[in-house]
Write a protein that holds these residues in place. Structure first.
Motif, PDB file in Angstrom:
ATOM      1  N   ALA A 162      10.392   0.191   6.064  1.00 52.52           N
ATOM      2  CA  ALA A 162       9.526  -1.169   5.146  1.00 52.52           C
ATOM      3  C   ALA A 162      10.290  -2.580   6.074  1.00 52.52           C
ATOM      4  O   ALA A 162       9.720  -3.040   6.554  1.00 52.52           O
ATOM      5  CB  ALA A 162       9.830  -1.479   3.868  1.00 52.52           C
ATOM      6  N   LEU A 163      11.406  -2.310   6.165  1.00 52.74           N
ATOM      7  CA  LEU A 163      12.043  -3.804   6.706  1.00 52.74           C
ATOM      8  C   LEU A 163      12.082  -3.265   8.384  1.00 52.74           C
ATOM      9  O   LEU A 163      11.451  -4.177   9.489  1.00 52.74           O
ATOM     10  CB  LEU A 163      13.341  -3.765   6.438  1.00 52.74           C
ATOM     11  CG  LEU A 163      14.017  -4.014   4.730  1.00 52.74           C
ATOM     12  CD1 LEU A 163      15.134  -4.332   4.927  1.00 52.74           C
ATOM     13  CD2 LEU A 163      13.162  -5.651   5.451  1.00 52.74           C
ATOM     14  N   ILE A 164      12.222  -2.066   8.968  1.00 44.50           N
ATOM     15  CA  ILE A 164      11.670  -1.457   9.688  1.00 44.50           C
ATOM     16  C   ILE A 164      10.349  -1.833  10.325  1.00 44.50           C
ATOM     17  O   ILE A 164      10.262  -2.603  11.635  1.00 44.50           O
ATOM     18  CB  ILE A 164      12.156  -0.419  10.286  1.00 44.50           C
ATOM     19  CG1 ILE A 164      13.555   0.174  10.267  1.00 44.50           C
ATOM     20  CG2 ILE A 164      11.350   0.290  11.695  1.00 44.50           C
ATOM     21  CD1 ILE A 164      13.883   1.361  10.524  1.00 44.50           C
ATOM     22  N   GLU A 176       1.042  -0.929  -0.030  1.00 46.96           N
ATOM     23  CA  GLU A 176       0.447  -0.105  -0.204  1.00 46.96           C
ATOM     24  C   GLU A 176       0.564   1.701  -0.746  1.00 46.96           C
ATOM     25  O   GLU A 176       0.280   2.235  -0.495  1.00 46.96           O
ATOM     26  CB  GLU A 176      -1.229   0.646   0.700  1.00 46.96           C
ATOM     27  CG  GLU A 176      -1.451  -0.769   1.475  1.00 46.96           C
ATOM     28  CD  GLU A 176      -0.992  -2.459   2.044  1.00 46.96           C
ATOM     29  OE1 GLU A 176      -0.583  -2.429   2.210  1.00 46.96           O
ATOM     30  OE2 GLU A 176      -1.882  -3.304   1.283  1.00 46.96           O
ATOM     31  N   GLY A 177       2.793   1.454   0.395  1.00 43.63           N
ATOM     32  CA  GLY A 177       2.807   1.816   0.335  1.00 43.63           C
ATOM     33  C   GLY A 177       3.671   2.261   1.675  1.00 43.63           C
ATOM     34  O   GLY A 177       2.836   1.361   2.336  1.00 43.63           O
ATOM     35  N   LEU A 178       5.204   2.473   1.562  1.00 43.32           N
ATOM     36  CA  LEU A 178       5.749   2.083   3.096  1.00 43.32           C
ATOM     37  C   LEU A 178       5.465   3.220   3.691  1.00 43.32           C
ATOM     38  O   LEU A 178       5.339   4.372   3.217  1.00 43.32           O
ATOM     39  CB  LEU A 178       7.065   1.740   2.408  1.00 43.32           C
ATOM     40  CG  LEU A 178       7.389   0.353   1.439  1.00 43.32           C
ATOM     41  CD1 LEU A 178       8.713   0.766   0.484  1.00 43.32           C
ATOM     42  CD2 LEU A 178       7.120  -1.007   1.889  1.00 43.32           C
ATOM     43  N   SER A 199      16.325  -5.904  -3.638  1.00 40.64           N
ATOM     44  CA  SER A 199      16.682  -7.170  -3.559  1.00 40.64           C
ATOM     45  C   SER A 199      15.943  -7.821  -2.167  1.00 40.64           C
ATOM     46  O   SER A 199      15.528  -8.661  -1.675  1.00 40.64           O
ATOM     47  CB  SER A 199      17.455  -7.975  -3.802  1.00 40.64           C
ATOM     48  OG  SER A 199      17.922  -8.493  -3.286  1.00 40.64           O
ATOM     49  N   LEU A 200      16.132  -7.625  -0.779  1.00 41.52           N
ATOM     50  CA  LEU A 200      15.873  -7.443   0.311  1.00 41.52           C
ATOM     51  C   LEU A 200      15.113  -7.889   0.619  1.00 41.52           C
ATOM     52  O   LEU A 200      14.105  -8.908   1.376  1.00 41.52           O
ATOM     53  CB  LEU A 200      16.532  -6.805   1.358  1.00 41.52           C
ATOM     54  CG  LEU A 200      18.085  -6.706   1.625  1.00 41.52           C
ATOM     55  CD1 LEU A 200      18.340  -5.014   2.033  1.00 41.52           C
ATOM     56  CD2 LEU A 200      19.296  -7.567   1.733  1.00 41.52           C
ATOM     57  N   LEU A 201      13.314  -7.176   0.340  1.00 39.71           N
ATOM     58  CA  LEU A 201      12.828  -6.981   0.306  1.00 39.71           C
ATOM     59  C   LEU A 201      11.791  -8.719  -0.524  1.00 39.71           C
ATOM     60  O   LEU A 201      11.009  -9.376   0.654  1.00 39.71           O
ATOM     61  CB  LEU A 201      11.569  -5.787  -0.519  1.00 39.71           C
ATOM     62  CG  LEU A 201      11.301  -4.520   0.253  1.00 39.71           C
ATOM     63  CD1 LEU A 201      10.642  -3.099  -0.567  1.00 39.71           C
ATOM     64  CD2 LEU A 201      11.372  -4.424   1.461  1.00 39.71           C
ATOM     65  N   ASN A 202      12.349  -8.285  -0.619  1.00 39.56           N
ATOM     66  CA  ASN A 202      11.328  -9.870  -2.059  1.00 39.56           C
ATOM     67  C   ASN A 202      12.211 -11.712  -0.917  1.00 39.56           C
ATOM     68  O   ASN A 202      11.881 -11.582  -1.020  1.00 39.56           O
ATOM     69  CB  ASN A 202      12.510 -10.316  -3.432  1.00 39.56           C
ATOM     70  CG  ASN A 202      11.630  -9.428  -3.747  1.00 39.56           C
ATOM     71  OD1 ASN A 202      10.220  -9.145  -4.031  1.00 39.56           O
ATOM     72  ND2 ASN A 202      12.227  -8.775  -5.811  1.00 39.56           N
ATOM     73  N   GLN A 203      13.330 -11.380  -0.761  1.00 40.80           N
ATOM     74  CA  GLN A 203      14.099 -11.864   0.260  1.00 40.80           C
ATOM     75  C   GLN A 203      13.950 -12.426   1.875  1.00 40.80           C
ATOM     76  O   GLN A 203      13.250 -13.632   1.939  1.00 40.80           O
ATOM     77  CB  GLN A 203      15.849 -11.996   0.425  1.00 40.80           C
ATOM     78  CG  GLN A 203      16.867 -12.087  -0.776  1.00 40.80           C
ATOM     79  CD  GLN A 203      17.943 -11.370  -0.464  1.00 40.80           C
ATOM     80  OE1 GLN A 203      19.014 -12.374  -0.099  1.00 40.80           O
ATOM     81  NE2 GLN A 203      18.594  -9.968  -0.938  1.00 40.80           N
ATOM     82  N   ALA A 204      12.847 -11.651   2.322  1.00 42.66           N
ATOM     83  CA  ALA A 204      12.251 -11.580   3.202  1.00 42.66           C
ATOM     84  C   ALA A 204      10.672 -11.977   2.988  1.00 42.66           C
ATOM     85  O   ALA A 204      10.365 -12.633   3.743  1.00 42.66           O
ATOM     86  CB  ALA A 204      11.940  -9.902   3.967  1.00 42.66           C
ATOM     87  N   ALA A 205      10.425 -11.463   1.894  1.00 47.15           N
ATOM     88  CA  ALA A 205       9.302 -12.709   1.301  1.00 47.15           C
ATOM     89  C   ALA A 205       8.975 -13.417   0.672  1.00 47.15           C
ATOM     90  O   ALA A 205       8.238 -14.415   1.513  1.00 47.15           O
ATOM     91  CB  ALA A 205       7.760 -11.646   0.704  1.00 47.15           C
TER      92      ALA A 205
END
Lengths: 437, 367
Positions: free
Chosen positions: B123-125, A435-437, B50-56
């Motif tokens: 996002a990661l926090i 949705e947006g970060l 790519s970190l978001l994908n790895q977490a996902a």
């Protein structure tokens, strides 16, 4: 927007910085007028003022707190010190007012800004049709002026007229539209200095407070030559940064002035304040195009002391009626000798009135606080509009990040039908990333 | 007996404390009769987007069953393994993604002032806080790691120091004239500080370096330093060595150098102390300082080559004192339980969600 402005104020709150000094002087009047939160590089705590408690937070909590309840204005204190690095980082995350106490920065800054694409970000801010900066490119730093910091601020404010002039001359025209506005706001000095009464009578030995770095551009050698030639009978106290003590002592010894000149380790506004309260004259030497040790001369004037000032750059900005101006160059030695003789032969009270009046009008903390509040109120609508656009930029950046992440997947999953769509999208939604970060 | 999955993530072809931790935990769980396996996915720090994908990817795994066996518990270790979902998730945290937390703003972080990087950081926090808070049990491998977790994610955890993989096999032999450095060769481990200190260290002292390069160009940098200071005969790169060889190297060292920047825990310190060797470390070395105390079992100095060189010289100039510091390190280790005897407590805590699960039906009945 709440009835009182919500202000996020960034400044180091430890060490001998000018930022800290200004923050402490303005805390009381600001806390009385706005809803103030201080951000620094340290633990959360509370500071008590006469107007109530002021919350102090670690600077990395600012974005989260802003999301919970938006601040109306972010204000960053900036100077050429390592303990202001966190301001240099954060002013680009949540742009606002940057109060420049220095415009010349001697380092390229902390790691996150070493390869900063700030020019492209500003361009993207001005024109949403532009593409985002390339990820793998090198973005070289512009030079020694705080160009990035000025460019990334919605309103640069300068405590030093010389810095402001340089900003107008070199930087402002390069910036787009709304970002080109700038203002001058002087340093505050401690209110108690104005009640200090110089008591020296004519003919008694002069006690001089010397403000200058032991570098060639300060021309301390000219001052020492004058002292040696006139067989000066008073004393000189010379505070310098701890790292410059040896160099300063060598210079003193070179002129065989060890008996009358004391080199004091550790400078900073608080030390200077203590010094001017027990001295009779301030000598402020600086032959440099950029700035000057900003609050020191105002403090000397507020304490009612006569001041000798190099007639160049910032020193030249002061009216002739309030300081003794020294011409840089060969005449300086004779001028210093003449002024010191004049001061020696007259009562201290003779020189207090003009300088104090000027300081009262320019540097009294209540005056500076009032001007700062006027700036905040007058600029708030424009800053709010810019902050709204910045939030749109943040949302666009988050979308772009998701697009980049997805494209990494697409590259890998061409053979498998929409791997990202089937597997990763539900996770992105679950974690609130979609949705947006 | 429970069926347990230990979750790991690492950069392929590298080896460090994480491998040791996973292997020893598996061994100790199996010793206690549990059915254990490890799940590892490759971790790629670059590109950072790519970190978001790895977490996902971790989040999307179905870890509820392993073939015919229902999985009773998963034990997550480091970012992004704790993004995995399970009704019983224990966290034994090695570290979060350090570049967005404690290393942010330092030379060891690649997060810039670009709003996309800030979006990634946020996002990661946010993601970490959400997925860590769903753990049934939270712990970290050191006080340093647990404190970071509290400061950055607001989650309380228990400190569970990993015991040494080789337990009581470490020994002390007469010291030879070398300083031993052990660890991955990358900038944050700061082996270069010891290398640059060598010119001011007594010329008979040699430096033996165990570990492989974990950063592009780092070996060129080291070799340049060696050439610049004419250290060809004083520095030896041993690469990766076997466990018995490493124990021998510790046993014969005079001094162990270990001064990384804000280390999570640092097996090296413990291995040195288990071998009764003094450690030279730095004032900002993080978890290392939970064991090394200045002039008690080692020397803790400013992180610069001058200070490190002088510290090493002090230990070579007074070898009896150096030996006494090493012995003090050993006796402190014996008291803390990280030699071998700490496993029972550690496993009991990591498996505590199972005990809670066993208790839950009873509570249900009572209700």
């Amino acid at each position: 927007m709440s009835a009182r402005l919500r202000v996020a104020w960034f400044s180091p709150l430890a060490g001998g910085s000018v930022s800290r000094f200004a923050t402490e002087l303005l805390l009381e009047p600001l806390a009385a007028a706005v809803e103030l939160t201080l951000f620094h590089l340290g633990e959360a705590r509370v500071v008590e003022t006469n107007s109530g408690s002021v919350q102090v937070e670690h600077y990395l909590n600012a974005v989260a707190l802003d999301r919970r309840q938006p601040f109306d204005i972010f204000i960053y204190n900036l100077e050429d010190r390592k303990d202001c690095d966190f301001c240099r980082i954060h002013l680009a995350l949540k742009p606002g007012i940057v109060w420049f106490h220095d415009f010349f920065l001697s380092t390229h800054g902390p790691e996150p800004i070493l390869n900063s694409s700030w020019r492209e970000i500003i361009a993207r801010f001005a024109d949403t049709g532009r593409s985002w900066p390339e990820r793998e490119r090198e973005y070289p730093s512009a030079g020694v002026l705080a160009e990035r910091e000025a460019g990334m601020s919605f309103l640069p404010v300068f405590s030093n007229p010389r810095d402001h002039a340089e900003y107008l001359r070199l930087i402002s025209l390069r910036l787009a539209g709304d970002l080109s506005r700038s203002l001058l706001l002087r340093h505050p000095v401690a209110g108690e200095l104005f009640s200090h009464t110089p008591s020296r009578t004519a003919g008694t030995p002069l006690r001089i407070a010397l403000s200058a770095l032991p570098r060639i551009e300060a021309q301390v050698h000219q001052f020492f030559t004058a002292l040696a030639e006139m067989e000066f009978s008073g004393t000189v106290s010379w505070p310098v940064p701890a790292g410059e003590v040896l160099r300063a002592r060598e210079l003193v010894s070179e002129f065989e002035l060890d008996a009358i000149v004391s080199v004091l380790a550790g400078d900073g506004p608080s030390s200077w304040q203590k010094l001017v309260e027990c001295c009779d004259v301030g000598v402020h030497l600086r032959f440099s195009a950029f700035g000057q040790p900003s609050p020191y001369l105002p403090m000397t004037l507020a304490a009612g002391l006569p001041a000798l000032v190099t007639d160049f750059a910032s020193g030249a900005e002061y009216p002739d009626a309030v300081v003794f101006k020294l011409s840089p160059g060969a005449a300086q030695v004779a001028e210093i000798s003449a002024v010191l003789r004049l001061l020696h032969d007259s009562d201290a009270s003779r020189w207090s009135a003009n300088s104090r009046l000027y300081a009262q009008e320019m540097f009294h903390p209540s005056v500076v606080a009032q001007q700062l509040l006027q700036i905040c109120h007058a600029e708030q609508p424009r800053l709010a509009a810019l902050a709204g656009r910045w939030r749109s930029l943040e949302a666009a950046a988050a979308k772009e990040l998701l697009r980049e992440s997805r494209s990494l997947n697409d590259e890998r999953s061409n053979a498998v039908d929409d791997l990202a769509g089937r597997i990763l999208d539900p996770v992105y939604r679950e974690l609130g990333w979609q949705e947006g970060l | 007996m429970a069926s347990i999955l230990i979750l790991g993530a690492k950069v392929p072809f590298t080896r460090g404390g994480q491998d040791v931790l996973m292997n020893t935990l598996r061994r100790e769980l199996e010793k206690r009769g549990h059915l254990v396996d490890t799940v590892e996915l490759p971790y790629q720090p670059l590109p950072k987007e790519s970190l978001l994908n790895q977490a996902a990817q971790w989040r999307s795994l179905d870890l509820s069953r392993g073939g015919a066996h229902p999985v009773d518990l998963i034990i997550a270790t480091k970012f992004p393994t704790y993004y995995a979902k399970h009704a019983k998730k224990s966290l034994w945290l090695v570290h979060q993604h350090r570049a967005i937390f404690e290393l942010y703003g330092s030379r060891y972080s690649d997060i810039s002032d670009d709003p996309r990087d800030e979006a990634l950081r946020r996002a990661l926090i946010q993601g970490d806080a959400a997925v860590i808070s769903e753990c049934s049990y939270v712990s970290g491998i050191s006080r340093n790691v647990v404190q970071r977790l509290k400061s950055f994610s607001g989650v309380d955890g228990e400190v569970l120091y990993p015991p040494l993989s080789q337990g009581n096999n470490y020994r002390c032999e007469p010291a030879q004239d070398y300083v031993l450095s052990v660890g991955r060769l990358c900038s944050i481990k700061r082996v270069d500080l010891m290398l640059k200190a060598l010119p001011i260290v007594h010329p008979f002292v040699k430096l033996k370096i165990v570990g492989t390069a974990d950063e592009p160009g780092i070996m060129d940098y080291f070799r340049n330093e060696i050439d610049k200071h004419h250290l060809w005969d004083r520095v030896e790169f041993l690469g990766r060595v076997s466990d018995p060889d490493l124990i021998d190297l510790y046993a014969r060292a005079s001094v162990v150098y270990y001064a990384p920047h804000d280390e999570d825990y640092g097996y090296v310190t413990l291995e040195a102390h288990a071998s009764s060797k003094p450690v030279v470390s730095a004032t900002d070395s993080g978890g290392v300082l939970e064991f090394v105390e200045h002039e008690v079992n080692g020397l803790v100095v400013e992180p610069n080559s001058d200070a490190i060189g002088h510290a090493v010289n002090r230990l070579f100039e007074d070898r009896e004192w150096a030996a006494a510091l090493g012995k003090a390190g050993r006796s402190r280790l014996e008291q803390t339980g990280v030699l071998e005897q700490g496993w029972d407590h550690l496993i009991e805590r990591l498996l505590s969600p199972l005990a809670d699960a066993a208790a839950a039906p009873e509570e249900g009945k009572a209700a």
